[in-house]
Design a protein around this motif. Structure first.
Motif, PDB file in Angstrom:
ATOM      1  N   GLN A  28       0.837  -1.198   0.000  1.00 53.54           N
ATOM      2  CA  GLN A  28       0.000   0.000   0.000  1.00 53.54           C
ATOM      3  C   GLN A  28       0.874   1.251   0.000  1.00 53.54           C
ATOM      4  O   GLN A  28       0.572   2.233  -0.693  1.00 53.54           O
ATOM      5  N   GLY A  59       2.020   2.052  -3.349  1.00 47.06           N
ATOM      6  CA  GLY A  59       0.970   2.357  -4.320  1.00 47.06           C
ATOM      7  C   GLY A  59       0.601   1.180  -5.189  1.00 47.06           C
ATOM      8  O   GLY A  59      -0.053   1.338  -6.218  1.00 47.06           O
ATOM      9  N   ARG A  90      -0.741   0.656 -11.126  1.00 49.62           N
ATOM     10  CA  ARG A  90       0.698   0.733 -10.821  1.00 49.62           C
ATOM     11  C   ARG A  90       1.203  -0.618 -10.307  1.00 49.62           C
ATOM     12  O   ARG A  90       2.296  -1.053 -10.652  1.00 49.62           O
ATOM     13  N   ARG A 143      -6.587  -4.759  -3.307  1.00 51.58           N
ATOM     14  CA  ARG A 143      -6.635  -5.066  -4.745  1.00 51.58           C
ATOM     15  C   ARG A 143      -5.489  -4.358  -5.471  1.00 51.58           C
ATOM     16  O   ARG A 143      -5.134  -3.231  -5.141  1.00 51.58           O
ATOM     17  N   THR A 188      -3.502  -2.149  -7.931  1.00 52.27           N
ATOM     18  CA  THR A 188      -3.749  -0.942  -8.704  1.00 52.27           C
ATOM     19  C   THR A 188      -3.086  -1.090 -10.074  1.00 52.27           C
ATOM     20  O   THR A 188      -2.282  -2.009 -10.296  1.00 52.27           O
ATOM     21  N   VAL A 231      -1.207  -1.581  -4.178  1.00 51.43           N
ATOM     22  CA  VAL A 231      -2.554  -2.075  -3.873  1.00 51.43           C
ATOM     23  C   VAL A 231      -3.355  -0.952  -3.240  1.00 51.43           C
ATOM     24  O   VAL A 231      -2.797   0.006  -2.694  1.00 51.43           O
ATOM     25  N   ASP A 232      -4.679  -1.089  -3.314  1.00 52.09           N
ATOM     26  CA  ASP A 232      -5.539  -0.088  -2.682  1.00 52.09           C
ATOM     27  C   ASP A 232      -5.864  -0.526  -1.252  1.00 52.09           C
ATOM     28  O   ASP A 232      -5.326  -1.515  -0.743  1.00 52.09           O
ATOM     29  N   GLY A 233      -6.764   0.223  -0.615  1.00 55.97           N
ATOM     30  CA  GLY A 233      -7.095  -0.063   0.774  1.00 55.97           C
ATOM     31  C   GLY A 233      -7.707  -1.429   0.989  1.00 55.97           C
ATOM     32  O   GLY A 233      -7.617  -1.986   2.089  1.00 55.97           O
TER      33      GLY A 233
END
Length: 793
Positions: free
Chosen positions: A393, A396, A407, A403, A405, A398-400
């Protein structure tokens, strides 16, 4: 080849694979790695992909299968490993590493053109092996019901893989040749391994066993040692024998040389890379030190290390099997049969002990954050996955919700650890694409570096012809953009390291370095980096029992580069303590600048003072101490409304609204504020500070004894006192310490009348000769009390 045991079950294997899946259990040397893929290619349409856990095994397996078909590698049999690919338009069997297979599955979950996938040596339980198995099972369920799967293992622990693949187990019984076992425990006790340390006396013993085996046998010797350091140490001890070495840090050409037959008898010193899927021609003898090197991860500090442990029994069976691949052989084991009984059955799966950031990113990109819902051989540990998720996270990736991203998907396609992918993608625009690729290629395989100075190692590689580094650089450089800058090598290398490992940016402190993550680090003696004010540390480990990490590879940088690379760790912290207030500029745990904070918020001052009081306690004057003891006596004897005057309760009642330092906190004032009114008006009656005695003196009571207040009075001043005084509203009799003229206790009593009758006569007999000027009447109960001595005659 006709004699290889696996040949007798090829029909069963093909039949089981045709039904969708199979698990083949076959001992070492039975031909499963080379004969089975060729049989599958002849039986089914589509490419057969064989996944090996190591690059050296992938190349060797492809070469051997090509030889069996009378071809060169790259025709019907080829291989693909990171930085090296040899396949052609006619290739039907392609040997790859499991890591490359995972990358292909993420890029193309359907594996277009592939008919069969064989996961070799699945029992070794590398992270990529677990991922490949999980991904393949789901791909077959959701996208490719025609995809045929085969897992092979040299150990009998196959049931879990059969359940995972919904497959039938096929077993090839018996090795091709017998291997005799010779037990060779050390004659004298040796220290067990600790971290990377192996007792030199044990290495002496291993070398002696090698010499014994050399004398007693024919054929080449394969010696298993835990790491490259032990290989070098044993090689020095065998300087008069022809030796080759084989380990994962060697260039591919050197590895290939070690597994080719030599012109003379030789000793091959190897690590676990030679355990499986690999035949070293000419070997008839194995000498096994019985040790293995495994990863250990300190998730709290973000540091990894290697530990030397006893090899698992399954691994020792694999090693012994190397001696019986071409003819009957012998294995010399450097331990006893009793020790053998205590060995663990299987090695720990890598998922249980390794750092899992790359593993977690692959799961997220596949669509199963954390591995939930995916058929993995073992679930990953929760703590390690939480650390990995937090790291991803922050990058950058994976998201909260965990999952991947866009990037994160791009980072996954780099084919390197997510931290290195971040350094490559974010560093290329800052330093230039070529330089970023060159440095990250070193960080991806730190065995390329000689010494601990990254910039110096980089310059050396640029001047060398190291094909492995150049091939990896080209792979990483492909598709990158970014113009070169005029930054010197040290700062370029340091910036890229800092982008990958910002928590390892470090500043000089005393004789070592403080890393931004809060861990101390030290350079090895004689390091060219010694004394540089700032470092970007690429590789460090912390061995058991050591407080500080040991720097393995780093670059010298300046504060500006540290601030740029660690921008996410920059913060301004206001700290208010009991001693004052300051504002600090921080890079993680490193303080860059500090200054006085004027007029800090009152609530922060009060909180700091209260926390300090909780740790250090209140400062008690004599007067405050006496008042506290009297109030505590009332609380214990009388109860409410008299308050509890323990430290915690007094601190809780302390008014800090105007205090600025601990020294200004008045504990007596707090106590008086806690006095219960109107009951407090009787404090001097209930717990008097002093009591009158018959002589007329006012003597202080000591309330420090929780049993009862103590009154210390000289015997002569108590003459005629028949009733013991009481306090606490008459509930507690005072404990009298009756003193000699010199002030020493001669009796302790709560019953004066009894003392005058039974105790005093003995005291009088003992003391009147010693103190003749003091009165010692025969009847003290009726004598006049006095503070004076008898007049001189």
């Amino acid at each position: 080849m006709e004699e290889l045991p696996v040949r007798r079950v090829l029909g069963d294997v093909v039949e089981a694979v045709a039904e969708g899946g199979a698990v083949l259990v076959a001992p070492p040397g039975t031909g499963k790695t080379t004969l089975v893929p060729l049989a599958l290619a002849g039986a089914f349409e589509g490419t057969v992909v064989v996944a090996e856990p190591r690059r050296i095994a992938a190349r060797a397996a492809a070469r051997r299968m090509a030889e069996l078909r009378g071809e060169r590698v790259g025709e019907s049999v080829g291989y693909s490993v990171r930085g090296d690919r040899n396949v052609g338009p006619r290739t039907r069997v392609e040997v790859v590493t499991t890591g490359l297979l995972v990358q292909r599955l993420l890029a193309d979950p359907e594996l277009a053109g592939v008919g069969t996938v064989m996961i070799d040596e699945c029992h070794e339980r590398h992270l990529d092996t677990d991922l490949a198995l999980g991904f393949l099972v789901e791909s077959r369920q959701a996208l490719r019901p025609d995809l045929r799967l085969l897992a092979t293992s040299a150990t009998a622990d196959a049931q879990r893989f059969a359940e995972l693949l919904d497959a039938r187990i096929v077993t090839a019984e018996g090795a091709l040749h017998d291997v005799a076992v010779v037990w060779c425990p050390p004659e004298r006790p040796v220290r067990p391994p600790h971290g990377l340390q192996v007792d030199p006396a044990f290495l002496d013993h291993v070398a002696a066993v090698v010499r014994r085996a050399w004398r007693e046998t024919d054929g080449d010797l394969l010696v298993f040692l835990p790491g490259a350091g032990e290989i070098a140490a044993v090689r020095r001890r065998l300087a008069d024998l022809p030796t080759d070495v084989l380990h994962g840090r060697l260039p591919a050409a050197a590895q290939d040389t070690a597994i080719r037959p030599g012109d003379q008898r030789r000793v091959v010193l190897a690590t676990a890379v030679a355990e499986s899927s690999l035949t070293v021609p000419g070997v008839r003898v194995v000498v096994d030190a019985g040790l293995a090197r495994v990863p250990r991860t300190d998730h709290a500090r973000g540091l990894g290390s290697l530990a030397t442990v006893r090899a698992a029994k399954a691994a020792t069976v694999q090693r012994a099997g190397r001696a019986g691949r071409e003819a009957p052989g012998v294995v010399y084991r450097c331990w006893s049969p009793a020790d053998d009984e205590r060995l663990p059955a299987q090695p720990e799966p890598e998922v249980a002990v390794a750092e899992l950031t790359g593993f977690a990113l692959a799961l997220a990109c596949w669509g199963h954050p954390g591995g939930t819902g995916l058929a993995l051989p073992d679930p990953p540990p929760d703590a390690a996955m939480r650390v990995a998720a937090a790291t991803l996270q922050a990058l950058g990736a994976v998201d909260g919700a965990g999952r991947a991203t866009p990037r994160g998907h791009r980072m996954s396609r780099v084919g390197a650890h997510p931290r290195l992918a971040r350094a490559l993608l974010d560093g290329a625009p800052k330093v230039g694409a070529r330089k970023a690729a060159e440095v990250v290629a070193i960080l991806a395989d730190d065995s390329l570096a000689t010494g601990d100075d990254l910039a110096a190692a980089w310059r050396h590689l640029r001047d060398s012809r190291d094909g492995r580094w150049r091939a990896e650089t080209e792979r990483l450089h492909k598709g990158l953009t970014g113009a070169p800058t005029g930054l010197p090598d040290d700062l370029v290398a340091g910036l890229l390291v800092g982008l990958a490992y910002p928590e390892r940016l470090a500043r000089l402190r005393n004789n070592g370095y403080l890393m931004a993550g809060g861990t101390e680090a030290v350079l090895p003696p004689g390091s060219p980096l010694t004394g540089h004010p700032w470092l970007a540390i690429a590789v460090a480990d912390r061995q058991p029992g050591n407080a500080a990490a040991r720097v393995r590879l780093a670059a010298a940088i300046d504060e500006g580069t540290a601030r740029e690379a660690g921008a996410a760790l920059l913060s301004t912290v206001d700290e208010v303590t009991a001693e004052g207030a300051e504002r600090r500029d921080q890079l993680g745990a490193i303080t860059l600048r500090r200054r006085e904070l004027r007029n800090p918020p009152r609530e922060l001052v009060e909180r700091a003072l209260r926390e300090a009081l909780g740790k250090q306690g209140l400062r008690w004057s004599k007067e405050a101490t006496q008042l506290r003891l009297r109030m505590d006596f009332c609380h214990r004897v009388l109860g409410p409304p008299w308050p509890d005057v323990s430290d915690a309760n007094v601190i809780a009642h302390t008014d800090l609204s105007t205090a600025t330092r601990l020294s200004t906190v008045d504990s007596e004032r707090t106590l008086r504020a806690m006095l219960p009114w109107p009951a407090a008006q009787r404090l001097d009656d209930l717990a008097p500070e002093r009591l009158p005695v018959p002589s007329g003196s006012l003597i202080k009571l000591d309330y420090s004894d929780p049993g009862a207040p103590v009154l210390a009075v000289k015997v002569q001043e108590a003459f005629g006192w028949l009733e013991t005084p009481r306090v606490g509203d008459g509930r507690v009799a005072v404990l009298l310490h009756l003193l000699s003229p010199a002030g020493r206790p001669v009796a302790v009593t709560r019953d004066l009348a009894s003392f005058w009758r039974t105790g005093y006569p003995q005291v009088r007999a003992e003391l009147r000769g010693r103190y003749p000027r003091h009165p010692w009447p025969e009847d003290p109960a009726t004598a006049a009390p006095t503070k004076k001595t008898n007049p001189r005659r």
